[in-house]
Design a protein around this motif. Structure first.
Motif, PDB file in Angstrom:
ATOM      1  N   VAL A 156      25.070  -4.072 -15.248  1.00 62.54           N
ATOM      2  CA  VAL A 156      25.975  -4.404 -14.143  1.00 62.54           C
ATOM      3  C   VAL A 156      25.174  -4.961 -12.956  1.00 62.54           C
ATOM      4  O   VAL A 156      25.508  -6.012 -12.401  1.00 62.54           O
ATOM      5  CB  VAL A 156      26.788  -3.167 -13.705  1.00 62.54           C
ATOM      6  CG1 VAL A 156      27.606  -3.466 -12.457  1.00 62.54           C
ATOM      7  CG2 VAL A 156      27.701  -2.712 -14.842  1.00 62.54           C
ATOM      8  N   LEU A 213      30.588   7.895 -16.380  1.00 61.28           N
ATOM      9  CA  LEU A 213      31.502   6.817 -16.753  1.00 61.28           C
ATOM     10  C   LEU A 213      32.858   7.017 -16.091  1.00 61.28           C
ATOM     11  O   LEU A 213      33.472   6.052 -15.613  1.00 61.28           O
ATOM     12  CB  LEU A 213      31.640   6.760 -18.279  1.00 61.28           C
ATOM     13  CG  LEU A 213      32.419   5.582 -18.858  1.00 61.28           C
ATOM     14  CD1 LEU A 213      31.922   4.244 -18.313  1.00 61.28           C
ATOM     15  CD2 LEU A 213      32.353   5.576 -20.388  1.00 61.28           C
ATOM     16  N   ILE A 259      36.164   1.575 -10.021  1.00 65.43           N
ATOM     17  CA  ILE A 259      36.757   0.263 -10.304  1.00 65.43           C
ATOM     18  C   ILE A 259      38.260   0.305 -10.052  1.00 65.43           C
ATOM     19  O   ILE A 259      38.831  -0.632  -9.495  1.00 65.43           O
ATOM     20  CB  ILE A 259      36.436  -0.192 -11.745  1.00 65.43           C
ATOM     21  CG1 ILE A 259      34.921  -0.369 -11.915  1.00 65.43           C
ATOM     22  CG2 ILE A 259      37.152  -1.486 -12.083  1.00 65.43           C
ATOM     23  CD1 ILE A 259      34.499  -0.840 -13.288  1.00 65.43           C
ATOM     24  N   SER A 260      38.897   1.399 -10.454  1.00 62.14           N
ATOM     25  CA  SER A 260      40.335   1.540 -10.200  1.00 62.14           C
ATOM     26  C   SER A 260      40.618   1.495  -8.706  1.00 62.14           C
ATOM     27  O   SER A 260      41.548   0.839  -8.250  1.00 62.14           O
ATOM     28  CB  SER A 260      40.870   2.881 -10.708  1.00 62.14           C
ATOM     29  OG  SER A 260      40.829   2.931 -12.094  1.00 62.14           O
ATOM     30  N   PRO A 262      38.532  12.685 -23.837  1.00 63.99           N
ATOM     31  CA  PRO A 262      38.359  11.640 -22.822  1.00 63.99           C
ATOM     32  C   PRO A 262      37.143  11.927 -21.945  1.00 63.99           C
ATOM     33  O   PRO A 262      36.724  13.076 -21.819  1.00 63.99           O
ATOM     34  CB  PRO A 262      39.638  11.732 -21.997  1.00 63.99           C
ATOM     35  CG  PRO A 262      40.585  12.577 -22.777  1.00 63.99           C
ATOM     36  CD  PRO A 262      39.779  13.445 -23.671  1.00 63.99           C
ATOM     37  N   GLU A 263      36.611  10.885 -21.346  1.00 67.53           N
ATOM     38  CA  GLU A 263      35.530  11.072 -20.379  1.00 67.53           C
ATOM     39  C   GLU A 263      36.073  11.909 -19.217  1.00 67.53           C
ATOM     40  O   GLU A 263      37.142  11.630 -18.691  1.00 67.53           O
ATOM     41  CB  GLU A 263      35.074   9.720 -19.822  1.00 67.53           C
ATOM     42  CG  GLU A 263      34.625   8.716 -20.871  1.00 67.53           C
ATOM     43  CD  GLU A 263      33.586   9.268 -21.825  1.00 67.53           C
ATOM     44  OE1 GLU A 263      32.683   9.985 -21.355  1.00 67.53           O
ATOM     45  OE2 GLU A 263      33.682   9.006 -23.039  1.00 67.53           O
ATOM     46  N   ILE A 289      33.845  11.973 -29.425  1.00 66.38           N
ATOM     47  CA  ILE A 289      33.997  10.647 -28.800  1.00 66.38           C
ATOM     48  C   ILE A 289      35.325   9.990 -29.146  1.00 66.38           C
ATOM     49  O   ILE A 289      35.758   9.063 -28.472  1.00 66.38           O
ATOM     50  CB  ILE A 289      32.828   9.677 -29.127  1.00 66.38           C
ATOM     51  CG1 ILE A 289      32.746   9.395 -30.624  1.00 66.38           C
ATOM     52  CG2 ILE A 289      31.498  10.186 -28.577  1.00 66.38           C
ATOM     53  CD1 ILE A 289      31.850   8.218 -30.952  1.00 66.38           C
ATOM     54  N   TYR A 336      23.850   6.528 -21.293  1.00 67.55           N
ATOM     55  CA  TYR A 336      24.078   5.108 -21.555  1.00 67.55           C
ATOM     56  C   TYR A 336      24.719   4.430 -20.338  1.00 67.55           C
ATOM     57  O   TYR A 336      24.380   3.297 -19.988  1.00 67.55           O
ATOM     58  CB  TYR A 336      24.951   4.921 -22.793  1.00 67.55           C
ATOM     59  CG  TYR A 336      25.184   3.460 -23.098  1.00 67.55           C
ATOM     60  CD1 TYR A 336      24.167   2.665 -23.620  1.00 67.55           C
ATOM     61  CD2 TYR A 336      26.406   2.850 -22.809  1.00 67.55           C
ATOM     62  CE1 TYR A 336      24.348   1.319 -23.874  1.00 67.55           C
ATOM     63  CE2 TYR A 336      26.605   1.501 -23.058  1.00 67.55           C
ATOM     64  CZ  TYR A 336      25.572   0.742 -23.590  1.00 67.55           C
ATOM     65  OH  TYR A 336      25.756  -0.595 -23.814  1.00 67.55           O
ATOM     66  N   PHE A 384      22.307   3.469 -17.769  1.00 68.05           N
ATOM     67  CA  PHE A 384      21.611   2.255 -18.197  1.00 68.05           C
ATOM     68  C   PHE A 384      22.458   1.017 -17.883  1.00 68.05           C
ATOM     69  O   PHE A 384      21.987   0.038 -17.314  1.00 68.05           O
ATOM     70  CB  PHE A 384      21.292   2.344 -19.696  1.00 68.05           C
ATOM     71  CG  PHE A 384      20.754   1.072 -20.272  1.00 68.05           C
ATOM     72  CD1 PHE A 384      19.400   0.753 -20.175  1.00 68.05           C
ATOM     73  CD2 PHE A 384      21.597   0.164 -20.908  1.00 68.05           C
ATOM     74  CE1 PHE A 384      18.900  -0.426 -20.700  1.00 68.05           C
ATOM     75  CE2 PHE A 384      21.106  -1.032 -21.430  1.00 68.05           C
ATOM     76  CZ  PHE A 384      19.756  -1.324 -21.327  1.00 68.05           C
ATOM     77  N   VAL A 385      23.738   1.106 -18.261  1.00 69.63           N
ATOM     78  CA  VAL A 385      24.635  -0.026 -18.021  1.00 69.63           C
ATOM     79  C   VAL A 385      24.703  -0.356 -16.531  1.00 69.63           C
ATOM     80  O   VAL A 385      24.650  -1.520 -16.120  1.00 69.63           O
ATOM     81  CB  VAL A 385      26.053   0.278 -18.574  1.00 69.63           C
ATOM     82  CG1 VAL A 385      27.095  -0.633 -17.956  1.00 69.63           C
ATOM     83  CG2 VAL A 385      26.070   0.137 -20.089  1.00 69.63           C
ATOM     84  N   ILE A 424      32.599   5.822 -12.474  1.00 73.26           N
ATOM     85  CA  ILE A 424      32.570   4.355 -12.379  1.00 73.26           C
ATOM     86  C   ILE A 424      33.977   3.817 -12.599  1.00 73.26           C
ATOM     87  O   ILE A 424      34.469   2.942 -11.886  1.00 73.26           O
ATOM     88  CB  ILE A 424      31.631   3.745 -13.438  1.00 73.26           C
ATOM     89  CG1 ILE A 424      30.173   4.014 -13.060  1.00 73.26           C
ATOM     90  CG2 ILE A 424      31.859   2.239 -13.556  1.00 73.26           C
ATOM     91  CD1 ILE A 424      29.189   3.265 -13.938  1.00 73.26           C
ATOM     92  N   ASP A 425      34.634   4.380 -13.617  1.00 70.96           N
ATOM     93  CA  ASP A 425      35.982   3.949 -13.953  1.00 70.96           C
ATOM     94  C   ASP A 425      36.897   4.135 -12.737  1.00 70.96           C
ATOM     95  O   ASP A 425      37.679   3.255 -12.378  1.00 70.96           O
ATOM     96  CB  ASP A 425      36.459   4.803 -15.124  1.00 70.96           C
ATOM     97  CG  ASP A 425      37.661   4.195 -15.807  1.00 70.96           C
ATOM     98  OD1 ASP A 425      37.727   2.960 -15.881  1.00 70.96           O
ATOM     99  OD2 ASP A 425      38.542   4.954 -16.249  1.00 70.96           O
ATOM    100  N   GLN A 426      36.737   5.280 -12.099  1.00 70.58           N
ATOM    101  CA  GLN A 426      37.546   5.570 -10.919  1.00 70.58           C
ATOM    102  C   GLN A 426      37.223   4.579  -9.804  1.00 70.58           C
ATOM    103  O   GLN A 426      38.118   4.058  -9.138  1.00 70.58           O
ATOM    104  CB  GLN A 426      37.275   7.008 -10.450  1.00 70.58           C
ATOM    105  CG  GLN A 426      38.286   7.533  -9.453  1.00 70.58           C
ATOM    106  CD  GLN A 426      39.706   7.522 -10.015  1.00 70.58           C
ATOM    107  OE1 GLN A 426      39.966   8.058 -11.097  1.00 70.58           O
ATOM    108  NE2 GLN A 426      40.642   6.895  -9.312  1.00 70.58           N
ATOM    109  N   VAL A 441      26.921   9.593 -23.473  1.00 67.81           N
ATOM    110  CA  VAL A 441      27.652   8.547 -22.771  1.00 67.81           C
ATOM    111  C   VAL A 441      27.134   8.425 -21.337  1.00 67.81           C
ATOM    112  O   VAL A 441      26.962   7.319 -20.814  1.00 67.81           O
ATOM    113  CB  VAL A 441      29.169   8.835 -22.790  1.00 67.81           C
ATOM    114  CG1 VAL A 441      29.916   7.854 -21.912  1.00 67.81           C
ATOM    115  CG2 VAL A 441      29.706   8.783 -24.212  1.00 67.81           C
TER     116      VAL A 441
END
Lengths: 560, 560
Positions: free
Chosen positions: B89, B32, B39-40, B25-26, B21, B80, B83-84, B35-37, B77
């Motif tokens: 969210v 995750l 948002i970007s 990197p993820e 961790i 989790y 869940f988030v 999701i990150d992508q 991860v």
């Protein structure tokens, strides 16, 4: 002059540009888009590549940030990003580097970055439920988890209090300072709580409250290793820095109980009320833990508030093996933790916990448009108002790393500190100036035979030698920082802790799991190399000359 | 029971996972990572897709956050993150939605997100140069830019002070509350500054300082529209909430100068010293600006500290057209701004500025391992300790949006508020309860002929009618929030401001540039639909029945 139609056209173009920054994402191949991608792909790589190792003079850096004029016209994001990359990122500090062992910032677990972005994108405001919805129960859960870690309340206790609207088990803060201030604020307001014939300090203020209780002042007592935030707290709260009473420490940098009791008696004789006694679980400079059990008992006896500043050491509670070091913390009325330290969250997350879930009523406040009475709004019990959802990152850490993961991190840090202490002890050129109890230690450059000479020196000689060594250690620390390969911090300590005089020492904090024994060996190696510089060498020659005059000939000759 | 080799194996596996961790990197195709992508790629889309519009009961949400036990074992991860996504969210508040016009949070410009990630990745600590390097001069530049926006000092002034090591032009804070507290802390400590025969309040505390000055107490004066953080500030500082003197407001929610002067005289007669007078530039509930010039003159006359809380309205200074509304702010001794409001930075960025660059010496503090005297460490003048580099995002906003860009945003907000006020005024079912001066207004559901009836009603009738209308407006606001299409907030105000009684009103803040006239029309439309529900309809029938008894027959019939 612009014609009216030209003006209108410019205005329309400006408006369109403005909408664009709110509606059109950065393209992946734009400057900012590609930096963003690089950080997503591999933040360690990004930092390693973009932060320039060799330090520039601060005055030089300042030249890039010296225009006080807000630009009239917009700047292209790409242009600004180039600036950020070259002038800001390049000249920042590589706090995540495994060789950055001088302060309390470590590498972050990877998941913290994308989760931070989710947090920023959601832009919740924890001051009230209406602007944070699920974030409010989430934060309350994190408070309960940490409360249980410290106080170990039963199942029913948390069932009753976790989501109880009028109360809170603690408060999230921007950092440990606000946490400490909040704890002492609550303590002060509880001491002067409203009663039948007294409206309470919150309403009437400190002067009238002291009059009411018939005492001359309040005092907060902490060992001389206490954090500087306590000084700010007593200043802010109107108690005054003179009434932050510094208690002597023993040879292990732990508060001296006899001196504490003596000072409390003195204060009582002077009609000054000991408002709170503060125990430290992980002193900032040396990582030691005060005798919390004895302090708790004594504080109870004199009817004072017992606060434990566990900003650094709190997470030691995760460790089956080392938890006992903090025994007594469960008796504290309040406890400060810092999530941006050993919970490995990004900067800006402190927590204060209260044993009694009703304690924060002492600082409760309401407003008509927000924080209505009976609501579950967390803002009615916090010093801060609008706050981001940082608790989400603590929730993530606790969930993903788990108790056992944090235990490993804690155990590794403590064991590495012991190993480094051994390395220092075995190295003929360094002197260990504080034994690591947790994962912090201090040492200084002080090669043989200087320690022997110091033991035999007159006060004046000792002063001369230490003065020169202070300069040498300062120069070593500064030069090493400037070279940029590794970083230790420095501070001034009494060595030994019972002596009168302070000396300059180097301070090492071992919390980054990526720090290896090889890096630690290299830190010492580089320091010995720095001493070879003519400037420091001249000082060392001077020291050794003084030592030669003190020591029997055979010993001093061996140092030549 | 586990065998020893099995235990060792588990321990090794745990350690490997832990390293992972921090080092791996993820993956882009992980939960995750994707999701990150997302948002970007498009944060607006992400929020729209993932936040569930229809509100769930808080009690239901709490069920997902009710376990006070920190998990023993690590969680994946990906697990989790699921869940988030589903529990946190989905159940958060869509603060960036153009229909979310109830609080002071707007959409963020796109560049704020990737820049926030750079900030988080760098994880600088602004408390000292050693942990923030270029971030320190950068923050000092932002302080200078904002100082110049407010005070317009000359070129030489900023050349002298911008990077002056012993001083600072202000302080970055976690929000407006800490900014207001810092301002009043400085004011208090300057009043009781050290002198020949007095060590200063920082050392001796408030009680002895009052004795020294021979006065009974201190007071802070602010209009009754003052922010609730001032109540916390006077409590914290030991002044007491009774000494936060609330001044009456005129019909435009602006402080009444005559009443201010009267109260100052009363206080002086009681030997209570007016420590500070606080002007508001953008009241939280109604967006009005106090008569700052007159207040500045009067404060100067009586030798008090003039603080302006411009947390909301400060950025109006960007606008050539509306800057004059804040005339007098340049005479303030200190000014609070919130960057997470109209500077469009993410949550957690407040600023306090001081006209006199030496003012913050009154709260200066040092420590051996940090904040050494003579260093440029910003931490020696801030209430908070460790702090993230949020100033970077303000620097970005000022650079990329520019003065003219912010001007556009400010002008648009004010003009939209005027337009919405017109819409409310022209709507037969609503009553405008405060005229927008900046970009905030309030109104309530109060259809014709109720206003006419209220004008003729007895006190008891008025009380009955308003009581019912309060309930109706509360239900409208709550139902609209629950439906999730748009959101206005509600508060209680005196309507008109000179009356004795408070009524419930809806409050609208127009700072999101993506809010359109169509959205505003739809907000009103939905509210009138909500009133059709049987529960509210029954209340309205009751109101109209009372009105029928008050009004001449012809008028009341028309409402049938």
């Amino acid at each position: 002059m612009m014609t009216l139609s030209k003006q209108k056209e410019t205005a329309r173009a400006n408006l369109e540009n403005l909408y664009r920054i709110f509606t059109v994402p950065e393209a992946p191949d734009s400057t900012l888009g590609s930096i963003d991608q690089a950080i997503s792909d591999n933040v360690a790589d990004f930092l390693q590549t973009h932060i320039v190792a060799v330090e520039r003079q601060l005055e030089e850096i300042e030249a890039d940030f010296s225009n006080p004029v807000i630009p009239e016209e917009p700047t292209f994001v790409s242009e600004y990003t180039e600036f950020v990359k070259e002038k800001l990122v390049a000249q920042s500090v590589h706090t995540a580097a495994p060789g950055f062992i001088g302060h309390m910032t470590s590498a972050l677990p990877y998941f913290m970055l994308p989760l931070s972005r989710i947090m920023t994108a959601l832009n919740q405001n924890l001051v009230k439920v209406e602007t944070s919805k699920a974030f409010t129960p989430m934060e309350r859960q994190v408070l309960a988890m940490l409360h249980r870690l410290v106080y170990n309340g039963g199942e029913d206790f948390y069932k009753t209090w976790i989501h109880e609207s009028r109360h809170a088990l603690g408060a999230f803060c921007s950092g440990g300072t606000i946490a400490n201030v909040t704890a002492l604020w609550v303590a002060r307001n509880r001491l002067f709580a409203p009663g039948d014939d007294f409206p309470g300090i919150a309403k009437v203020g400190l002067a009238r409250s002291l009059e009411y209780l018939g005492c001359k002042g309040l005092a907060v007592l902490v060992s001389r290793r206490g954090h500087y935030s306590l000084g700010k707290a007593v200043d802010l709260l109107g108690i005054g820095r003179d009434n932050l009473v510094m208690i002597e420490t023993d040879a292990s940098n732990r508060l001296d109980m006899a001196h504490l009791q003596q000072e409390c008696k003195r204060l009582q004789a002077e009609n000054i009320r000991p408002l709170a006694i503060v125990g430290i679980a992980g002193t900032t400079e040396t990582g030691n833990v005060d005798p919390l059990e004895a302090m708790a008992d004594y504080t109870w006896e004199i009817g004072s508030h017992f606060h434990v500043d566990a900003a650094w050491g709190g997470p030691t509670l995760f460790s089956d093996q080392y938890r006992h070091l903090l025994a007594g913390i469960e008796q504290a009325d309040s406890v400060t933790l810092d999530a941006h330290k050993q919970l490995y969250a990004p900067m800006g997350a402190g927590i204060v916990l209260f044993k009694d879930p009703t304690a924060q009523s002492a600082i409760e406040h309401h407003a008509a448009y927000i924080l209505r009475e009976g609501s579950k709004d967390l803002g009615s019990h916090t010093l801060e108002g609008s706050r981001p959802g940082k608790s989400m990152l603590v929730h993530a850490g606790l969930s993903i790393i788990g108790r056992k993961g944090y235990e490993l991190l804690i155990d590794m840090g403590i064991e590495r500190a012991r190993k480094f202490a051994d390395m220092v002890r075995q190295h003929s050129e360094f002197e260990l100036t504080s034994e690591p109890e947790l994962n912090i230690l201090t040492y200084r450059y002080c090669p043989a035979p200087i320690p022997q000479a110091l033991a035999l020196a007159t006060t004046e000689q000792r002063c001369q030698i230490n003065g020169l060594l202070d300069q040498v250690n300062r120069l070593i620390q500064k030069a090493q920082r400037e070279y940029g390969k590794s970083f230790v911090s420095r501070t001034r300590l009494r060595v030994p802790p019972t002596s009168e005089k302070m000396v300059t020492v180097m301070r090492v904090v071992l919390a980054n799991p990526l720090t290896t024994d090889e890096i630690l060996a290299a830190v010492l190696e580089e320091q010995t190399e720095i001493v070879m510089h003519p400037e420091t060498q001249a000082m060392m020659d001077e020291v050794l000359a003084i030592c030669a005059g003190i020591l029997p000939e055979s010993t001093s000759a061996s140092a030549g």
